[in-house]
Each structure stands twice: as C-alpha cells, then as structure tokens.
Motif scaffolding. Sequence first.
Motif, mmCIF file in Angstrom:
data_model
loop_
_atom_site.group_PDB
_atom_site.id
_atom_site.type_symbol
_atom_site.label_atom_id
_atom_site.label_comp_id
_atom_site.label_asym_id
_atom_site.label_seq_id
_atom_site.Cartn_x
_atom_site.Cartn_y
_atom_site.Cartn_z
ATOM 1 N N VAL A 279 94.847 97.913 -19.677
ATOM 2 C CA VAL A 279 95.611 98.209 -18.460
ATOM 3 C C VAL A 279 94.674 98.745 -17.391
ATOM 4 O O VAL A 279 94.701 98.309 -16.235
ATOM 5 C CB VAL A 279 96.747 99.220 -18.749
ATOM 6 N N ARG A 280 93.830 99.676 -17.782
ATOM 7 C CA ARG A 280 92.908 100.273 -16.822
ATOM 8 C C ARG A 280 91.921 99.234 -16.294
ATOM 9 O O ARG A 280 91.642 99.196 -15.088
ATOM 10 C CB ARG A 280 92.187 101.455 -17.462
ATOM 11 N N GLN A 281 91.422 98.398 -17.164
ATOM 12 C CA GLN A 281 90.488 97.353 -16.730
ATOM 13 C C GLN A 281 91.179 96.359 -15.793
ATOM 14 O O GLN A 281 90.578 95.884 -14.832
ATOM 15 C CB GLN A 281 89.898 96.629 -17.944
ATOM 16 N N PHE A 282 92.435 96.052 -16.064
ATOM 17 C CA PHE A 282 93.201 95.144 -15.203
ATOM 18 C C PHE A 282 93.270 95.679 -13.775
ATOM 19 O O PHE A 282 93.000 94.956 -12.811
ATOM 20 C CB PHE A 282 94.612 94.926 -15.768
ATOM 21 N N PHE A 283 93.657 96.940 -13.616
ATOM 22 C CA PHE A 283 93.776 97.506 -12.280
ATOM 23 C C PHE A 283 92.420 97.607 -11.592
ATOM 24 O O PHE A 283 92.302 97.298 -10.399
ATOM 25 C CB PHE A 283 94.486 98.866 -12.306
ATOM 26 N N CYS A 284 91.397 98.006 -12.337
ATOM 27 C CA CYS A 284 90.052 98.078 -11.747
ATOM 28 C C CYS A 284 89.573 96.699 -11.312
ATOM 29 O O CYS A 284 89.002 96.536 -10.222
ATOM 30 C CB CYS A 284 89.063 98.686 -12.744
ATOM 31 N N ALA A 285 89.805 95.692 -12.143
ATOM 32 C CA ALA A 285 89.363 94.325 -11.813
ATOM 33 C C ALA A 285 90.132 93.775 -10.617
ATOM 34 O O ALA A 285 89.538 93.124 -9.744
ATOM 35 C CB ALA A 285 89.531 93.417 -13.028
ATOM 36 N N ALA A 286 91.422 94.036 -10.552
ATOM 37 C CA ALA A 286 92.216 93.569 -9.412
ATOM 38 C C ALA A 286 91.710 94.213 -8.126
ATOM 39 O O ALA A 286 91.585 93.543 -7.093
ATOM 40 C CB ALA A 286 93.702 93.881 -9.628
ATOM 41 N N TRP A 287 91.383 95.494 -8.190
ATOM 42 C CA TRP A 287 90.882 96.179 -7.008
ATOM 43 C C TRP A 287 89.505 95.636 -6.613
ATOM 44 O O TRP A 287 89.229 95.421 -5.437
ATOM 45 C CB TRP A 287 90.852 97.683 -7.231
ATOM 46 N N ARG A 288 88.655 95.396 -7.592
ATOM 47 C CA ARG A 288 87.322 94.848 -7.316
ATOM 48 C C ARG A 288 87.454 93.482 -6.648
ATOM 49 O O ARG A 288 86.784 93.197 -5.664
ATOM 50 C CB ARG A 288 86.502 94.752 -8.618
ATOM 51 N N LYS A 289 88.320 92.646 -7.176
ATOM 52 C CA LYS A 289 88.534 91.325 -6.582
ATOM 53 C C LYS A 289 89.037 91.454 -5.144
ATOM 54 O O LYS A 289 88.602 90.714 -4.261
ATOM 55 C CB LYS A 289 89.530 90.501 -7.406
ATOM 56 N N HIS A 290 89.954 92.381 -4.922
ATOM 57 C CA HIS A 290 90.477 92.605 -3.572
ATOM 58 C C HIS A 290 89.337 92.999 -2.631
ATOM 59 O O HIS A 290 89.218 92.451 -1.532
ATOM 60 C CB HIS A 290 91.554 93.690 -3.599
ATOM 61 N N LEU A 291 88.506 93.942 -3.069
ATOM 62 C CA LEU A 291 87.400 94.402 -2.226
ATOM 63 C C LEU A 291 86.395 93.288 -1.957
ATOM 64 O O LEU A 291 85.825 93.206 -0.868
ATOM 65 C CB LEU A 291 86.698 95.595 -2.874
ATOM 66 N N ASP A 292 86.189 92.449 -2.961
ATOM 67 C CA ASP A 292 85.239 91.331 -2.833
ATOM 68 C C ASP A 292 85.856 90.119 -2.131
ATOM 69 O O ASP A 292 85.184 89.107 -1.953
ATOM 70 C CB ASP A 292 84.737 90.901 -4.213
ATOM 71 N N ARG A 293 87.124 90.234 -1.779
ATOM 72 C CA ARG A 293 87.877 89.127 -1.168
ATOM 73 C C ARG A 293 87.860 87.878 -2.062
ATOM 74 O O ARG A 293 87.834 86.742 -1.583
ATOM 75 C CB ARG A 293 87.365 88.818 0.227
ATOM 76 N N ALA A 294 87.887 88.138 -3.363
ATOM 77 C CA ALA A 294 87.961 87.050 -4.338
ATOM 78 C C ALA A 294 89.430 86.645 -4.499
ATOM 79 O O ALA A 294 90.340 87.363 -4.082
ATOM 80 C CB ALA A 294 87.386 87.504 -5.684
ATOM 81 N N ILE A 295 89.644 85.510 -5.108
ATOM 82 C CA ILE A 295 91.011 85.017 -5.313
ATOM 83 C C ILE A 295 91.686 85.843 -6.391
ATOM 84 O O ILE A 295 91.168 85.988 -7.503
ATOM 85 C CB ILE A 295 91.001 83.521 -5.694
ATOM 86 N N LEU A 296 92.843 86.396 -6.023
ATOM 87 C CA LEU A 296 93.660 87.156 -6.968
ATOM 88 C C LEU A 296 94.674 86.217 -7.603
ATOM 89 O O LEU A 296 95.192 85.318 -6.941
ATOM 90 C CB LEU A 296 94.380 88.287 -6.244
ATOM 91 N N GLU A 297 94.961 86.446 -8.875
ATOM 92 C CA GLU A 297 95.873 85.578 -9.608
ATOM 93 C C GLU A 297 97.031 86.381 -10.191
ATOM 94 O O GLU A 297 96.839 87.479 -10.694
ATOM 95 C CB GLU A 297 95.123 84.864 -10.734
ATOM 96 N N GLY A 298 98.209 85.795 -10.140
ATOM 97 C CA GLY A 298 99.380 86.379 -10.794
ATOM 98 C C GLY A 298 99.630 87.824 -10.391
ATOM 99 O O GLY A 298 99.701 88.152 -9.209
ATOM 100 N N ALA A 299 99.742 88.680 -11.394
ATOM 101 C CA ALA A 299 100.069 90.092 -11.164
ATOM 102 C C ALA A 299 98.959 90.838 -10.431
ATOM 103 O O ALA A 299 99.205 91.923 -9.893
ATOM 104 C CB ALA A 299 100.373 90.770 -12.495
ATOM 105 N N GLU A 300 97.761 90.263 -10.379
ATOM 106 C CA GLU A 300 96.670 90.904 -9.636
ATOM 107 C C GLU A 300 97.037 91.053 -8.156
ATOM 108 O O GLU A 300 96.635 92.027 -7.519
ATOM 109 C CB GLU A 300 95.379 90.095 -9.737
ATOM 110 N N VAL A 301 97.760 90.092 -7.617
ATOM 111 C CA VAL A 301 98.159 90.140 -6.205
ATOM 112 C C VAL A 301 99.008 91.386 -5.962
ATOM 113 O O VAL A 301 98.734 92.176 -5.043
ATOM 114 C CB VAL A 301 98.927 88.862 -5.796
#
Length: 142
Positions: A9-31
């Motif tokens: 769970v913690r890695q999911f939220f950290c990865a979603a935030w990293r992707k957001h900061l990097d302007r990478a494509i977010l998928e599914g619940a990451e959005v």
Amino acid sequence: MFNPSREQVRQFFCAAWRKHLDRAILEGAEVTAADLIVEHPEYHALLENPERAVEQEFAPENGQMNPFLHLSLHLAVAEQISIDQPPGIRAAYQALRGRLEVHDAEHAILECLGEALWRSQRDGSAIDGVAYLDCVRRAAGA
C-alpha cells in the motif's frame, strides 16, 4: 480479493506520487491516488522518500494520523461514490456537496467510514452498511 500488505500500500502511494511528479502516465487507481495526494500537501515530503515511508510508524497514541490509512480511506470513498456502493452513497455525497467543498465532503464520509470500520473491528463483525450510510446521510442533513 486483493489484500495488499502494508508495504505494498505504501509503495503504491509513493509510486503514484513519483509518477505524478515525473509527469509519467498514471494508470487505474494511480490517477485517483495522485489527485488525493495533491489535496494533502502535508504528505508530500513523506511520499517523496519511499524508504522512510515504508518503515515509518504512525502511533495514534502520539497524536499521529497514518497518512496511508487516510489516503486509503479516501480511495475507498472515491470508489464507493463512483459505483454507488452502498446504494445511496452517491446521493448522500451529492447532498454533502450542496454545502461543502469536495474535499470536506469526502472527509465527512471518511469520518463515518472510520467509525464503521472501528465498530466492525471492535465487535469482530462485518461492517454495518446500513449504519454507515445512515451516518453519511446524517452528515449530509438528509
């Protein structure tokens, strides 16, 4: 049923935030997760340090809110509203939105969900969906 570990769970939220900061494509619940994190700037520094985030303890007795629990509850509420489950939650949310901003309306529902989860754990029973929805409707003034 998917039952992620605390670390996942913690890695999911950290990865979603990293992707957001990097302007990478977010998928599914990451959005949704990234949108929720934007609304919680108090968690940004923690989420930008995944090693610390995975290991850190958050003790309620020390007055600490667990940011991952908070974000997970937000994610659950967003899903409930999107699929109207329990039936009537979307209408109650819309009633809350009649007098509150989006984030404040979600927090009103979070309070009810937190109470329902606490009662379920305390009693060793399933979540009482009727009592949960009644709580949300009371918060909405419906």
